[in-house]
Write a protein that holds these residues in place. Structure first.
Motif, mmCIF file in Angstrom:
data_model
loop_
_atom_site.group_PDB
_atom_site.id
_atom_site.type_symbol
_atom_site.label_atom_id
_atom_site.label_comp_id
_atom_site.label_asym_id
_atom_site.label_seq_id
_atom_site.Cartn_x
_atom_site.Cartn_y
_atom_site.Cartn_z
ATOM 1 N N HIS A 230 6.815 5.326 -12.503
ATOM 2 C CA HIS A 230 7.153 5.335 -11.166
ATOM 3 C C HIS A 230 8.156 4.330 -10.678
ATOM 4 C CE1 HIS A 230 5.933 6.326 -6.881
ATOM 5 N NE2 HIS A 230 6.105 7.616 -7.468
ATOM 6 N N HIS A 306 3.183 3.536 1.375
ATOM 7 C CA HIS A 306 3.825 3.621 0.078
ATOM 8 C C HIS A 306 5.304 2.654 0.307
ATOM 9 C CE1 HIS A 306 5.761 4.111 -3.922
ATOM 10 N NE2 HIS A 306 4.535 4.345 -4.071
ATOM 11 N N ARG A 307 5.801 2.059 -0.491
ATOM 12 C CA ARG A 307 6.897 1.231 -0.315
ATOM 13 C C ARG A 307 7.967 2.140 -0.389
ATOM 14 N NH1 ARG A 307 8.825 -3.563 -1.475
ATOM 15 N NH2 ARG A 307 7.133 -4.175 0.017
ATOM 16 N N ARG A 315 2.533 13.290 -5.811
ATOM 17 C CA ARG A 315 1.446 13.233 -6.801
ATOM 18 C C ARG A 315 0.204 13.568 -6.101
ATOM 19 N NH1 ARG A 315 2.854 7.165 -8.652
ATOM 20 N NH2 ARG A 315 2.898 7.139 -6.375
ATOM 21 N N ARG A 389 -0.290 4.517 -17.272
ATOM 22 C CA ARG A 389 0.977 4.142 -17.101
ATOM 23 C C ARG A 389 1.652 3.258 -18.064
ATOM 24 N NH1 ARG A 389 3.386 2.796 -12.118
ATOM 25 N NH2 ARG A 389 2.700 4.884 -11.606
HETATM 26 C C1 SDX Z 1 0.696 2.354 -5.822
HETATM 27 O O1 SDX Z 1 5.655 1.102 -5.845
HETATM 28 C C2 SDX Z 1 4.831 2.214 -6.518
HETATM 29 O O2 SDX Z 1 5.435 3.071 -6.890
HETATM 30 C C3 SDX Z 1 3.461 1.879 -6.756
HETATM 31 C C4 SDX Z 1 2.664 3.215 -7.036
HETATM 32 C C5 SDX Z 1 2.946 3.441 -8.517
HETATM 33 O O3 SDX Z 1 2.601 4.758 -9.035
HETATM 34 O O4 SDX Z 1 3.281 2.588 -9.449
HETATM 35 O O5 SDX Z 1 2.965 4.460 -6.277
HETATM 36 C C6 SDX Z 1 1.183 2.873 -7.065
HETATM 37 O O6 SDX Z 1 0.774 1.326 -5.706
HETATM 38 C C7 SDX Z 1 0.583 3.305 -4.631
HETATM 39 C C8 SDX Z 1 0.267 2.266 -3.244
HETATM 40 C C9 SDX Z 1 -1.317 1.866 -3.339
HETATM 41 N N1 SDX Z 1 -1.637 0.947 -2.368
HETATM 42 C C10 SDX Z 1 -2.477 1.441 -1.229
HETATM 43 O O7 SDX Z 1 -2.771 2.350 -1.058
HETATM 44 C C11 SDX Z 1 -2.822 0.040 -0.281
HETATM 45 C C12 SDX Z 1 -2.617 0.464 1.119
HETATM 46 N N2 SDX Z 1 -1.077 0.510 1.334
HETATM 47 C C13 SDX Z 1 -0.473 -0.727 1.865
HETATM 48 O O8 SDX Z 1 -1.286 -1.937 1.295
HETATM 49 C C14 SDX Z 1 1.021 -0.645 2.003
HETATM 50 O O9 SDX Z 1 1.229 0.709 2.370
HETATM 51 C C15 SDX Z 1 1.746 -0.602 0.671
HETATM 52 C C16 SDX Z 1 1.450 -1.999 -0.172
HETATM 53 C C17 SDX Z 1 1.395 0.431 -0.316
HETATM 54 C C18 SDX Z 1 3.269 -0.620 0.959
HETATM 55 O O10 SDX Z 1 3.540 -1.795 1.629
HETATM 56 P P1 SDX Z 1 5.027 -2.040 2.215
HETATM 57 O O11 SDX Z 1 6.046 -1.216 1.623
HETATM 58 O O12 SDX Z 1 5.247 -3.361 2.025
HETATM 59 O O13 SDX Z 1 4.703 -1.579 3.660
HETATM 60 P P2 SDX Z 1 4.410 -2.520 4.888
HETATM 61 O O14 SDX Z 1 3.310 -3.172 4.322
HETATM 62 O O15 SDX Z 1 5.416 -3.345 5.135
HETATM 63 O O16 SDX Z 1 3.996 -1.742 5.787
HETATM 64 C C19 SDX Z 1 5.003 -1.090 6.839
HETATM 65 C C20 SDX Z 1 4.256 -1.109 8.272
HETATM 66 C C21 SDX Z 1 3.402 -2.355 8.501
HETATM 67 O O17 SDX Z 1 3.182 -2.257 9.838
HETATM 68 P P3 SDX Z 1 4.566 -3.480 10.527
HETATM 69 O O18 SDX Z 1 4.363 -4.977 9.963
HETATM 70 O O19 SDX Z 1 5.780 -2.830 10.539
HETATM 71 O O20 SDX Z 1 3.741 -3.270 11.939
HETATM 72 O O21 SDX Z 1 3.132 -0.009 7.874
HETATM 73 C C22 SDX Z 1 1.885 -0.820 8.082
HETATM 74 C C23 SDX Z 1 2.108 -2.145 8.017
HETATM 75 O O22 SDX Z 1 1.060 -2.819 8.439
HETATM 76 N N3 SDX Z 1 0.948 -0.252 6.852
HETATM 77 C C24 SDX Z 1 -0.183 0.268 6.961
HETATM 78 C C25 SDX Z 1 -0.654 0.588 5.887
HETATM 79 N N4 SDX Z 1 0.470 0.499 4.868
HETATM 80 C C26 SDX Z 1 1.631 0.014 5.539
HETATM 81 N N5 SDX Z 1 -1.198 0.219 8.046
HETATM 82 C C27 SDX Z 1 -2.240 0.744 7.972
HETATM 83 N N6 SDX Z 1 -2.787 1.185 6.807
HETATM 84 C C28 SDX Z 1 -2.115 1.267 5.601
HETATM 85 N N7 SDX Z 1 -2.177 1.688 4.313
#
Ligand code: SDX
Length: 429
Positions: A230, A306-307, A315, A389
């Motif tokens: 990924h 997701h970032r 997927r 992975r």
């Molecule tokens: C994987 O990078 C990859 O490719 C990873 C992956 C891979 O195959 O390797 O795809 C696998 O890790 C998938 C992601 C799994 N993680 C989760 O499902 C955990 C929940 N998701 C979040 O922790 C978050 O969405 C991340 C960590 C995945 C992404 O974080 P970012 O890009 O740093 O986004 P962010 O934290 O800056 O969020 C942007 C906004 C924020 O609000 P504001 O500060 O702008 O007001 O969106 C909000 C966040 O609070 N937000 C969420 C949220 N995810 C982001 N709010 C509620 N629930 C969520 N899940």
């Protein structure tokens, strides 16, 4: 300025440089000489706007939800190929011919056994140790057994180490599972395909033969394909950084496993299932949606966001279909967790907060339901992610090692701490 050049001005200095174009996706501004020329760094915590390397392996378009392995759409690979074909593609860059595929399968199959003394490492853990802690330790320990494939300057040794890693991860993972349930380790069987072998090593017992369910084996093999690589995600970047110092490949993969364990990354599949179980019933969903939107509440919807993907994770769509396939095969008609997941997704996708922040289900949202239905404990979910992975980590590690411009990764910082000051003796403080 032309389209292929850029200018950065700061501290009354100007830095002019080129713009590098990719075959597809965003171009990059080459800032590698920025500090040398104007004495400034760029600042990008979390690397949201930083390309750490040039790569030919995986391409993601997060805005439209595209994922390509060596140019092939994930949907086509998951539909038509098997996991070892995807491994070959990621490692060598092309789909294998029938002869190449047969040879690759043969070679991987005959590296699946681990050194017999590896089993003793497991005895050192408590039975209730998290399997990811076991995997970090045991994968790192492989470097103590395979000194003939740790010289990273030797292409032959790099390839043997790669084959060993891909081949042995299912065996180590199955051993980690067996150890938690107090059952004897099961050796691989060469007559089985990669994923059937893994299922048998997890669920067979010495007292009777284990018959692999081909529908479940195919579903898990597809799940492995979805998780194979990924781009420059956190754990892959960890493997690249560890490898840039010349560390041996087994140690680099152990570092990747440690990073993947985090709930914001690969640990999200385990966290997502726990969240669905905690919600429990559809009528409790609104309070959790409210918590996810509350700035003062650290709760996030696990499996959402997701970032890179600011659209539906491609997927996740395939994962959702696989979930229904597995539940149907197992005769599970009404799984309350699936009911909660489907309703939670429906509500979130219509909620302004999630729409505005472009939060969609990611691969981890449905995978836990599928793996639980297949009999895996939640603590094994991220282990399975690591098994899949490993080929992506290895392919990216190889690409980095073979990149002539490769050098040790060493980011800098914006320092805002104390400036120089003299020591004050204890008697005068
Ligand atoms: C994987 O990078 C990859 O490719 C990873 C992956 C891979 O195959 O390797 O795809 C696998 O890790 C998938 C992601 C799994 N993680 C989760 O499902 C955990 C929940 N998701 C979040 O922790 C978050 O969405 C991340 C960590 C995945 C992404 O974080 P970012 O890009 O740093 O986004 P962010 O934290 O800056 O969020 C942007 C906004 C924020 O609000 P504001 O500060 O702008 O007001 O969106 C909000 C966040 O609070 N937000 C969420 C949220 N995810 C982001 N709010 C509620 N629930 C969520 N899940």
């Amino acid at each position: 300025m032309s389209a292929n050049s850029a200018r950065i001005t700061g501290d009354n200095k100007t830095f002019e440089t080129s713009v590098k174009l990719g075959s597809v996706g965003p171009s990059v501004i080459d800032i590698s000489k920025l500090y040398a020329e104007i004495g400034m760094f760029t600042y990008d915590p979390g690397y949201t706007s930083t390309a750490s390397c040039e790569s030919k392996i995986t391409y993601i378009d997060g805005d439209v939800g595209v994922l390509l392995y060596r140019g092939y759409p994930i949907e086509q690979l998951a539909e038509h190929g098997d996991f070892l074909e995807t491994c070959y593609l990621l490692l060598y860059g092309e789909l294998p011919t029938p002869a190449q595929k047969a040879d690759f399968d043969y070679r991987i199959t005959r590296h699946t056994v681990v050194h017999e003394q590896m089993a003793r490492f497991y005895q050192g853990f408590r039975r209730d140790a998290h399997p990811m802690s076991v995997m970090v330790a045991c994968v790192g320990a492989l470097s103590a057994f395979y000194h003939d494939s740790t010289d990273i300057s030797d292409p032959q040794q790099r390839m043997i180490a790669s084959m060993r890693m891909i081949a042995k991860m299912p065996t180590l993972a199955a051993m980690a599972y067996k150890y938690t349930v107090g059952q004897p380790f099961i050796y691989p069987k060469n007559e089985l395909d990669y994923t059937s072998n893994f299922l048998r090593m997890c669920y067979a017992v010495p007292c009777e033969e284990y018959k692999v369910n081909p529908v479940l084996a195919r579903a898990l093999d597809r799940i492995f394909i979805l998780h194979a690589d990924h781009e420059q995600n956190a754990s892959t970047s960890t493997v690249r950084l560890a490898g840039s110092s010349g560390a041996n490949p087994f140690a680099c993969i152990a570092a990747g496993i440690a990073c993947l364990w985090g709930p914001a990354h690969g640990g999200a599949n385990e966290a997502a299932l726990k969240m669905l179980a905690e919600i429990g019933t559809v009528d409790r969903i609104p309070q959790y949606i409210a918590r996810a939107k509350d700035k003062n509440d650290p709760f996030r919807l696990m499996g959402f966001g997701h970032r890179v993907y600011k659209n539906y994770d491609p997927r996740a769509k395939i994962m959702q279909r696989t979930t229904h396939e597995v539940l149907a095969e197992l005769g599970i008609k009404d799984d309350p967790l699936l009911d909660v997941a489907i309703e939670l997704e429906r509500i979130a996708l219509h909620d302004d907060y999630f729409i505005e922040k472009k939060l969609y289900p990611n691969i981890d949202f449905y995978s836990g339901i599928t793996l639980k239905a297949m009999g895996f404990p939640t603590s094994m979910f991220t282990v399975l992610f690591a098994v899949a992975r490993t080929v992506g980590w290895i392919a990216q590690w190889k690409e980095m090692i073979e990149d002539p411009s490769q050098r040790i990764g060493r980011p800098r910082q914006l320092y805002t701490g104390a400036t120089e000051r003299d020591y004050v003796p204890l008697s005068r403080r």
